[in-house]
Write an enzyme that holds these catalytic residues in place. Sequence first.
Site, mmCIF file in Angstrom:
data_model
loop_
_atom_site.group_PDB
_atom_site.id
_atom_site.type_symbol
_atom_site.label_atom_id
_atom_site.label_comp_id
_atom_site.label_asym_id
_atom_site.label_seq_id
_atom_site.Cartn_x
_atom_site.Cartn_y
_atom_site.Cartn_z
ATOM 1 N N GLY A 167 -10.260 -3.010 3.972
ATOM 2 C CA GLY A 167 -10.435 -4.421 4.261
ATOM 3 C C GLY A 167 -9.206 -5.160 3.771
ATOM 4 O O GLY A 167 -8.116 -4.581 3.686
ATOM 5 N N ASN B 227 1.826 4.870 7.086
ATOM 6 C CA ASN B 227 1.433 3.608 6.460
ATOM 7 C C ASN B 227 2.202 2.405 7.001
ATOM 8 O O ASN B 227 1.678 1.283 6.984
ATOM 9 C CB ASN B 227 1.655 3.709 4.945
ATOM 10 C CG ASN B 227 1.637 2.347 4.287
ATOM 11 O OD1 ASN B 227 0.588 1.751 4.082
ATOM 12 N ND2 ASN B 227 2.825 1.825 3.974
ATOM 13 N N TYR C 281 -2.689 -8.341 15.959
ATOM 14 C CA TYR C 281 -2.663 -7.290 14.936
ATOM 15 C C TYR C 281 -3.904 -6.415 15.062
ATOM 16 O O TYR C 281 -3.820 -5.180 15.027
ATOM 17 C CB TYR C 281 -2.593 -7.920 13.547
ATOM 18 C CG TYR C 281 -2.786 -6.934 12.414
ATOM 19 C CD1 TYR C 281 -1.747 -6.101 12.008
ATOM 20 C CD2 TYR C 281 -4.006 -6.850 11.737
ATOM 21 C CE1 TYR C 281 -1.913 -5.199 10.974
ATOM 22 C CE2 TYR C 281 -4.178 -5.956 10.697
ATOM 23 C CZ TYR C 281 -3.136 -5.130 10.315
ATOM 24 O OH TYR C 281 -3.310 -4.239 9.282
ATOM 25 N N VAL D 232 -6.321 -6.399 1.610
ATOM 26 C CA VAL D 232 -5.632 -5.839 0.447
ATOM 27 C C VAL D 232 -4.683 -6.903 -0.090
ATOM 28 O O VAL D 232 -4.082 -7.668 0.676
ATOM 29 C CB VAL D 232 -4.868 -4.558 0.818
ATOM 30 C CG1 VAL D 232 -4.229 -3.937 -0.420
ATOM 31 C CG2 VAL D 232 -5.800 -3.564 1.497
ATOM 32 N N ASP D 233 -4.535 -6.951 -1.387
ATOM 33 C CA ASP D 233 -3.742 -7.997 -2.034
ATOM 34 C C ASP D 233 -2.247 -7.715 -1.862
ATOM 35 O O ASP D 233 -1.574 -7.218 -2.770
ATOM 36 C CB ASP D 233 -4.102 -8.083 -3.517
ATOM 37 C CG ASP D 233 -3.519 -9.324 -4.182
ATOM 38 O OD1 ASP D 233 -2.994 -10.201 -3.459
ATOM 39 O OD2 ASP D 233 -3.584 -9.421 -5.428
ATOM 40 N N ILE E 207 0.831 -1.201 0.000
ATOM 41 C CA ILE E 207 0.000 0.000 0.000
ATOM 42 C C ILE E 207 0.871 1.258 0.000
ATOM 43 O O ILE E 207 0.565 2.239 -0.670
ATOM 44 C CB ILE E 207 -0.943 0.010 1.220
ATOM 45 C CG1 ILE E 207 -1.899 -1.179 1.167
ATOM 46 C CG2 ILE E 207 -1.740 1.306 1.278
ATOM 47 C CD1 ILE E 207 -2.787 -1.311 2.384
ATOM 48 N N ASP F 249 12.930 3.863 10.137
ATOM 49 C CA ASP F 249 12.318 2.797 10.915
ATOM 50 C C ASP F 249 11.520 3.494 12.011
ATOM 51 O O ASP F 249 12.096 4.144 12.887
ATOM 52 C CB ASP F 249 13.401 1.900 11.506
ATOM 53 C CG ASP F 249 12.844 0.765 12.356
ATOM 54 O OD1 ASP F 249 11.653 0.816 12.741
ATOM 55 O OD2 ASP F 249 13.607 -0.169 12.669
ATOM 56 N N VAL F 250 10.204 3.394 11.960
ATOM 57 C CA VAL F 250 9.369 4.172 12.884
ATOM 58 C C VAL F 250 9.500 3.707 14.329
ATOM 59 O O VAL F 250 9.001 4.379 15.236
ATOM 60 C CB VAL F 250 7.882 4.160 12.457
ATOM 61 C CG1 VAL F 250 7.709 4.815 11.097
ATOM 62 C CG2 VAL F 250 7.308 2.739 12.462
#
Length: 248
Positions: free
Chosen positions: A179, A83, A148, A181-182, A17, A60-61
């Site tokens: 929802g 993201n 998650y 996601v591929d 994404i 790296d968050v």
Amino acid sequence: MRIDGSVALVTGANRGIGRAITEALLKCGSTKVYAGARDPKTLEPLREHHGSRLVPVRLDVTDAVQVAEVVGQATDIDLLVNNAGAFEPTELTDQAIIEVARREMEVNYFGVLRMVRGFADTLGRRGGVIVNICSVAGLTNVPLQPTYSASKAAQNSLTQAARALLAAQAVSVYGVYPGPVDTDMTKDLPAEFEKTSPGDIAKAMLAGIEAGEEDIFPDAFSAAFGEQFHSSPKNAERQMAAIVAASA
């Protein structure tokens, strides 16, 4: 907000994404996109394609030092897209579930908190925008992804808090609730979960931002589930449990 002319920063921009969002921003007229990834070398194909409008940054968050460095570098942004995400398959009976939950929370909640805190002043000076890529799993727990889902619920709560607390600085905060996601994350989901392409998610997200939709449900699955959730959270919980039971 208009995407055309914006300066953005996208975390986790090297794949899935995040990559789709980065490409969509540039296609829609962003003058510059800081693309964050733990390994900037993975961003080279994007940089080669988009030239100087794409600025790779090591990010790296979960690393407070790296976050601070990027905050000091990207002082011209008016759009922050949180993201970067973490997901590890696990079950409630797994011995390692506590460690898995901590790793997911460190990215999906604390990572977003670091970024929001770090860029609040920068965005406040510009009346900017924060976009958090949340999940329908943060509204109703997906039992196949228990930890998650919990981390995304925390992220959703943070999104609501930031929206209220940063409003005085004219910072708009959007939550995006896709929802399935591929991507690699969903490769083991049962067929009952209809998957949407990352590109379609990115396109719908940008349209929602420009339309001023605070809560964006960017695909058919999430739109239907969002309606169910807002109508009856308990029925949404039962619906998700039923899907999981049917796939067992």
